[in-house]
Design a protein around this motif. Structure first.
Motif, short mmCIF file in Angstrom:
data_model
loop_
_atom_site.label_atom_id
_atom_site.label_comp_id
_atom_site.label_asym_id
_atom_site.label_seq_id
_atom_site.Cartn_x
_atom_site.Cartn_y
_atom_site.Cartn_z
N PRO A 184 48.42 44.68 42.24
CA PRO A 184 48.63 43.26 41.95
C PRO A 184 47.28 42.57 41.75
O PRO A 184 46.29 42.88 42.42
CB PRO A 184 49.32 42.75 43.22
CG PRO A 184 48.79 43.65 44.30
CD PRO A 184 48.54 44.99 43.67
N ILE A 185 47.24 41.63 40.85
CA ILE A 185 45.99 40.92 40.57
C ILE A 185 45.65 39.95 41.70
O ILE A 185 46.55 39.38 42.34
CB ILE A 185 46.10 40.16 39.21
CG1 ILE A 185 44.71 39.66 38.78
CG2 ILE A 185 47.10 39.03 39.28
CD1 ILE A 185 44.69 39.08 37.38
N ASP A 186 44.35 39.80 41.96
CA ASP A 186 43.82 38.83 42.92
C ASP A 186 44.31 39.04 44.35
O ASP A 186 44.39 38.10 45.14
CB ASP A 186 44.15 37.39 42.49
CG ASP A 186 43.41 36.99 41.23
OD1 ASP A 186 42.33 37.56 40.97
OD2 ASP A 186 43.91 36.13 40.49
N ARG A 187 44.63 40.27 44.69
CA ARG A 187 45.00 40.58 46.07
C ARG A 187 44.18 41.76 46.55
O ARG A 187 44.04 42.76 45.85
CB ARG A 187 46.50 40.90 46.19
CG ARG A 187 47.39 39.71 45.88
CD ARG A 187 48.85 40.03 46.11
NE ARG A 187 49.16 40.24 47.52
CZ ARG A 187 50.39 40.52 47.96
NH1 ARG A 187 51.39 40.62 47.11
NH2 ARG A 187 50.60 40.70 49.25
N ARG A 188 43.64 41.64 47.74
CA ARG A 188 42.81 42.69 48.30
C ARG A 188 43.67 43.92 48.56
O ARG A 188 44.75 43.82 49.16
CB ARG A 188 42.19 42.20 49.61
CG ARG A 188 41.07 43.08 50.12
CD ARG A 188 39.81 42.86 49.36
NE ARG A 188 38.68 43.62 49.90
CZ ARG A 188 37.60 43.91 49.20
NH1 ARG A 188 37.51 43.51 47.96
NH2 ARG A 188 36.62 44.57 49.74
N LEU A 229 39.23 47.17 47.47
CA LEU A 229 38.78 46.51 46.26
C LEU A 229 39.75 45.38 45.94
O LEU A 229 40.84 45.28 46.52
CB LEU A 229 38.67 47.49 45.09
CG LEU A 229 39.91 48.30 44.69
CD1 LEU A 229 40.83 47.52 43.75
CD2 LEU A 229 39.49 49.60 44.02
N THR A 230 39.35 44.53 44.99
CA THR A 230 40.17 43.38 44.59
C THR A 230 40.26 43.31 43.07
O THR A 230 39.29 42.93 42.41
CB THR A 230 39.58 42.06 45.11
OG1 THR A 230 39.38 42.15 46.52
CG2 THR A 230 40.49 40.89 44.79
N PRO A 231 41.38 43.71 42.47
CA PRO A 231 41.54 43.59 41.01
C PRO A 231 41.58 42.13 40.60
O PRO A 231 42.20 41.30 41.27
CB PRO A 231 42.88 44.28 40.74
CG PRO A 231 43.18 45.07 41.98
CD PRO A 231 42.55 44.33 43.10
N VAL A 232 40.92 41.81 39.48
CA VAL A 232 40.88 40.42 39.04
C VAL A 232 41.22 40.25 37.55
O VAL A 232 41.13 39.14 37.04
CB VAL A 232 39.48 39.79 39.29
CG1 VAL A 232 39.20 39.69 40.78
CG2 VAL A 232 38.39 40.59 38.60
N ARG A 233 41.61 41.32 36.89
CA ARG A 233 41.94 41.20 35.46
C ARG A 233 43.14 42.07 35.14
O ARG A 233 43.14 43.27 35.41
CB ARG A 233 40.75 41.59 34.60
CG ARG A 233 41.06 41.59 33.11
CD ARG A 233 39.82 41.82 32.26
NE ARG A 233 38.92 40.68 32.32
CZ ARG A 233 37.84 40.56 31.55
NH1 ARG A 233 37.53 41.51 30.69
NH2 ARG A 233 37.07 39.49 31.66
N VAL A 234 44.17 41.46 34.53
CA VAL A 234 45.36 42.20 34.15
C VAL A 234 45.02 43.16 33.02
O VAL A 234 44.26 42.84 32.10
CB VAL A 234 46.47 41.22 33.70
CG1 VAL A 234 47.65 41.96 33.08
CG2 VAL A 234 46.94 40.38 34.88
N GLY A 235 45.57 44.36 33.09
CA GLY A 235 45.33 45.34 32.04
C GLY A 235 45.59 46.74 32.53
O GLY A 235 45.98 46.96 33.69
N GLN A 236 45.37 47.69 31.65
CA GLN A 236 45.54 49.11 31.98
C GLN A 236 44.18 49.80 31.90
O GLN A 236 43.47 49.69 30.91
CB GLN A 236 46.53 49.78 31.02
CG GLN A 236 46.77 51.25 31.34
CD GLN A 236 47.95 51.83 30.57
OE1 GLN A 236 49.04 51.25 30.56
NE2 GLN A 236 47.74 52.97 29.92
N TYR A 237 43.85 50.52 32.96
CA TYR A 237 42.55 51.17 33.08
C TYR A 237 42.75 52.64 33.42
O TYR A 237 43.88 53.13 33.40
CB TYR A 237 41.70 50.44 34.13
CG TYR A 237 41.67 48.95 33.90
CD1 TYR A 237 40.89 48.39 32.89
CD2 TYR A 237 42.49 48.08 34.65
CE1 TYR A 237 40.89 47.03 32.65
CE2 TYR A 237 42.50 46.72 34.40
CZ TYR A 237 41.70 46.20 33.40
OH TYR A 237 41.71 44.85 33.15
N ARG A 238 41.68 53.34 33.74
CA ARG A 238 41.77 54.78 33.93
C ARG A 238 41.07 55.21 35.21
O ARG A 238 39.94 54.80 35.48
CB ARG A 238 41.15 55.49 32.73
CG ARG A 238 41.55 56.96 32.60
CD ARG A 238 42.99 57.11 32.22
NE ARG A 238 43.33 58.51 31.91
CZ ARG A 238 44.57 58.95 31.85
NH1 ARG A 238 45.58 58.14 32.10
NH2 ARG A 238 44.82 60.20 31.53
#
Length: 327
Positions: free
Chosen positions: A187-191, A226-235
């Motif tokens: 989820p974005i913006d959640r630790r 970590l804390t995701p801050v950007r919506v998208g698909q990564y690897r």
């Protein structure tokens, strides 16, 4: 003549200062998008190193090339250069400045990694020390005030995800919903707090867009945040050489809104666990089949390898086994 030399050096220093500043700003474009709060901290540190490195490199190479071109000895001049005695103050300066610079960069690096809460296998040596995790707060990617982002990250609930690495697959378990997946959803913006395990050898939990890498050590559980801050698909990639098929040990990382994340968890929980397609196991099986046809017991291309672990049994896997090519 002396005044002219000082003027030229001053102009050159100003010029390479602007070039160094430009290089420092350009360094941000050399990486994938900043998808985690930690990535901004890392990119700022790398930009600092790039700018200083460029200034030092040009500051040394410029006078060197100038001297090589304009102050070289004549073709048949074999005489000795004029005797020049050492300058004590100059020696003190060129010893003290690099020392201060290196210590300052080391301190900046330490502070950055402290904020990122990066802990490698060395934490296993200091088991008597309490684990203190300090949240990382990157500068905003838009016009949102920095204080609002920090407050949001401080008050947001923490997600817990168990990560298992093995030869050669990643398995992600969401304990609260009892969901397993070969694709990592965040989820974005959640630790997010990961508990990393290894079933066999050393693996490396590395997401380039997050700028974070954590060694996964067998027989130990390692916490990682970590804390995701950007919506998208990564690897996600295995950064450690963990065996023959380690390059295939990858997984998609999907950062999505809180609503989409909760919907994904709900849908995944309704699915019956089933074997997921695993590239390493598939390639090994095809190699063994080919070897039986040619009476060769080794894998594809002839090198020996240990058999991969069986394909993971998970609720959700985005991949489906492709049609095997004709052999």
């Amino acid at each position: 003549m002396k005044l002219r030399a000082i003027l030229i050096l001053t102009i050159y220093a100003v010029a390479i200062a602007f070039i160094s500043l430009w290089a420092a700003k350009q360094s941000y474009s050399w990486f994938p998008p900043e998808a985690a709060a930690e990535s901004k901290l890392f990119d700022d540190l790398f930009s600092l190193f790039t700018g200083l490195g460029t200034f030092i490199y040009l500051g040394v190479m410029g006078p060197f090339v100038y001297s090589l071109i304009f102050h070289r000895a004549a073709k048949y001049d074999l005489s000795d250069a004029p005797p020049i005695e050492g300058n004590t103050w100059l020696e003190i300066i060129w010893t003290a400045v690099p020392l201060v610079l290196v210590l300052s960069l080391a301190f900046a690096s330490y502070q950055t990694y402290e904020k990122m809460a990066v802990r490698g296998p060395m934490e296993l040596v200091h088991l008597h020390m309490p684990k203190v995790v300090e949240a990382a707060y990157a500068e905003p990617f838009d016009d949102t005030p920095q204080k609002e982002i920090q407050n949001a990250l401080q008050t947001a609930p923490v997600e817990h995800i168990d990560v298992t690495a093995k030869q050669w697959a990643w398995i992600f378990r969401y304990p609260e919903q009892n969901v397993t997946s070969t694709e990592l959803h965040l989820p974005i913006d959640r630790r997010v707090k990961f508990t990393l395990h290894s079933d066999d050898v050393l693996h490396g939990f590395y997401i380039p867009a997050f700028r974070l890498k954590q060694d996964v050590v067998p027989n130990h559980d390692i916490d990682f945040e970590l804390t995701p801050v950007r919506v998208g698909q990564y690897r996600l990639r295995d950064s450690m050489l963990s065996g023959t098929y380690f390059a295939a040990n990858q997984a998609d990382v999907v950062v999505q809104s809180q609503a989409d994340y909760e919907q994904w968890l709900t849908d995944a929980a309704t699915r019956t666990p089933a074997p997921a397609f695993n590239p390493a196991a598939d390639e090994y099986a095809r190699g063994q089949a080919q070897g039986r046809k040619t009476k060769d017991k080794t894998a594809v291309r002839g090198w020996a390898t240990l058999p991969p672990a069986p394909p993971p049994i998970v609720n959700y896997s985005p991949q489906h086994e492709p049609t095997s090519p004709a052999t």
